[in-house]
Design an enzyme around this catalytic site. Structure first.
Site, short mmCIF file in Angstrom:
data_model
loop_
_atom_site.label_atom_id
_atom_site.label_comp_id
_atom_site.label_asym_id
_atom_site.label_seq_id
_atom_site.Cartn_x
_atom_site.Cartn_y
_atom_site.Cartn_z
N HIS A 163 0.80 -1.22 0.00
CA HIS A 163 0.00 0.00 0.00
C HIS A 163 0.84 1.28 0.00
O HIS A 163 0.38 2.33 -0.45
CB HIS A 163 -0.94 -0.01 1.21
CG HIS A 163 -2.18 0.81 1.03
ND1 HIS A 163 -2.27 1.88 0.16
CD2 HIS A 163 -3.41 0.72 1.63
CE1 HIS A 163 -3.47 2.41 0.23
NE2 HIS A 163 -4.19 1.73 1.11
N ASP A 385 -10.60 -3.91 -18.27
CA ASP A 385 -10.88 -4.87 -19.33
C ASP A 385 -9.55 -5.34 -19.95
O ASP A 385 -8.87 -4.58 -20.62
CB ASP A 385 -11.76 -4.21 -20.40
CG ASP A 385 -12.08 -5.14 -21.57
OD1 ASP A 385 -11.61 -6.30 -21.56
OD2 ASP A 385 -12.77 -4.68 -22.50
#
Length: 464
Positions: A163, A385
């Site tokens: 993170h 995608d």
């Protein structure tokens, strides 16, 4: 009733994927927002994809692996390793070693996960396998990828990020680059910007006049959540009807001013406090994530973050109240506190946090009697995608902060099995507390007693 879904995952040995071309060898310092203690952990994200018979893309593993290697050329810091410098300062040693990649197969179909994919996910540890030694803070890979092919021809992409390197928006920016390359692009649309000096402490550090109670040193005399070994996991769906039902409980002067985040965060904080039943004088904290970028709206940006910046660019403002105040007051009390806390964050607040990190040794935000909510509805996980279309689910794999369950929840965009768009919120609470949480929330999903002319709203619904 059917038991929890179980399946077998067969994994090939994990391998390092280096950048596809030579990259600079240098030391790049993180910002003083990046390297605070509360971000020194790996956060998992999961994407479920259906079979794409129209595109006939074939095997997703080599497609994503090759695109990943190409994306690591402009994003070469991800291929390095973290080092700790003087004063606990973190920096990336850009070594070009690469990120971890695992190829796997599972004897399960996507439809076996149910009509509505939502956390908690069964066998999550198998879908994002913790390769031994890979979850350290220093000297470990900064990204882990796992592509798991499903029996139906679909696949699951698990990603685990250190993170300190990026926030949700930064991770999506990188994954978008990978997805564009996987679909045949010559280069990513957005050029990455390091620019970590933008959120680095001043010299000398001079924190502003902010209380920064999110970093209070609070003794854990009663336990953060008790017990930690008997936790119930459940997700809750909030569509338009649920949001309107809750909003009807606010006073008129707050109904139009409270954002959906204010509303749901105040609701979750109040219901969770009632469910945990702390002593009335216990101080409870509601930590909000405020995106300095403006959440995609430049007019609301706190700091002028350049396009392409993929570091952490948010603050942890906190609302504070006693458990007695939260439980005795109507919902508007909690919602108003959340709204006020968010309103504190401006350019000076961000600079003050960076300065405080240097002066106080990069403290962890307090998790004692605290709860954190992060809104990822605009992060873009649902738009990724890789050539198989948009995911059936995309976003955080679970709630929690590092290894601490129950301390954090995400607001995740979601379309349920009935085709309704809304938000799904994963919750983790002790079993009996979860029952009380649902009971309390049902009260606030019914019309307020003083206004019986309100539309009849449904009680709480799961995302199923």
């Amino acid at each position: 009733m059917a038991g929890p879904l179980k399946f077998t995952v067969r994994r090939k040995p994990a391998a390092l994927v280096p950048p596809a071309a030579p990259t600079p060898r240098e030391l790049k310092r993180l910002s003083d927002i990046d390297d605070q203690d509360g971000l020194r952990f790996h956060i998992p994200v999961i994407q479920f994809y259906r079979r794409s018979s129209a595109l006939m893309m074939g095997d997703p593993a080599p497609v994503i692996r090759d695109a990943l290697a190409r994306a690591l050329v402009p994003y070469y810091p991800f291929a390095g390793r973290l080092r700790e410098l003087h004063g606990r300062k973190l920096a990336v040693e850009c070594t070009g070693e690469g990120v971890l990649f695992t190829e796997a197969d599972a004897d399960v179909r996507l439809d076996h996960f149910g009509d509505a994919l939502q956390p908690p996910f069964p066998c999550l540890d198998e879908l994002i396998f913790d390769v031994p030694g890979s979850s350290e803070v220093l000297g470990a890979p900064l990204l882990l990828f796992q592509v798991t092919r499903l029996a139906c021809g679909g696949f699951v992409l698990g990603v685990r990020l250190h993170h300190t390197m990026a926030d949700a928006q930064g991770l999506v920016q990188f994954l978008t680059a990978v997805s564009e390359l996987a679909r045949g692009a010559e280069a990513p649309t957005v050029r990455p910007v390091w620019g970590r000096a933008l959120l680095t402490a001043r010299d000398p550090p001079r924190p502003g006049p902010f209380a920064h109670r999110e970093y209070d040193d609070v003794p854990d005399t009663h336990g953060t959540i008790v017990p930690l070994d008997d936790m119930a996991h459940r997700s809750f769906f909030f569509g338009k009807r649920e949001v309107n039902a809750v909003r009807a409980h606010l006073p008129l002067n707050l109904r139009s001013r409270a954002t959906r985040f204010d509303l749901l965060t105040g609701l979750l904080w109040r219901c969770r406090t009632v469910a945990l039943a702390p002593d009335a004088d216990e101080v409870m904290r509601m930590i909000c994530i405020v995106n300095a970028r403006g959440g995609g709206n430049k007019s609301r940006a706190v700091v002028d973050i350049p396009e392409g910046y993929y570091g952490n660019a948010f603050a942890f403002p906190v609302a504070v109240a006693t458990a007695g105040e939260l439980c005795a007051n109507p919902l508007g009390f909690a919602v108003d506190l959340v709204k006020r806390a968010k309103g504190e964050v401006d350019v000076e607040y961000m600079r003050s946090v960076a300065d405080l990190m240097v002066l106080r040794g990069r403290p962890h935000f307090t998790v004692v009697r605290a709860y954190l909510v992060s809104d990822v509805t605009k992060a873009g996980f649902g738009d990724l995608d890789f050539g198989w279309g948009k995911p059936a689910y995309g976003g955080p794999a679970k709630g929690g902060v590092g290894a601490i369950p129950g301390v954090a929840s995400f607001l995740i965009p979601f379309r349920n099995a009935k085709g309704e768009d809304g938000i799904v919120v994963p919750m983790c609470l002790p079993g009996p507390a979860m029952d009380r949480f649902v009971e309390e929330m049902n009260k606030l999903l019914a019309p307020p007693k003083q206004d019986q002319q309100q539309e009849a709203f449904p009680v709480i619904r799961s995302a199923l």
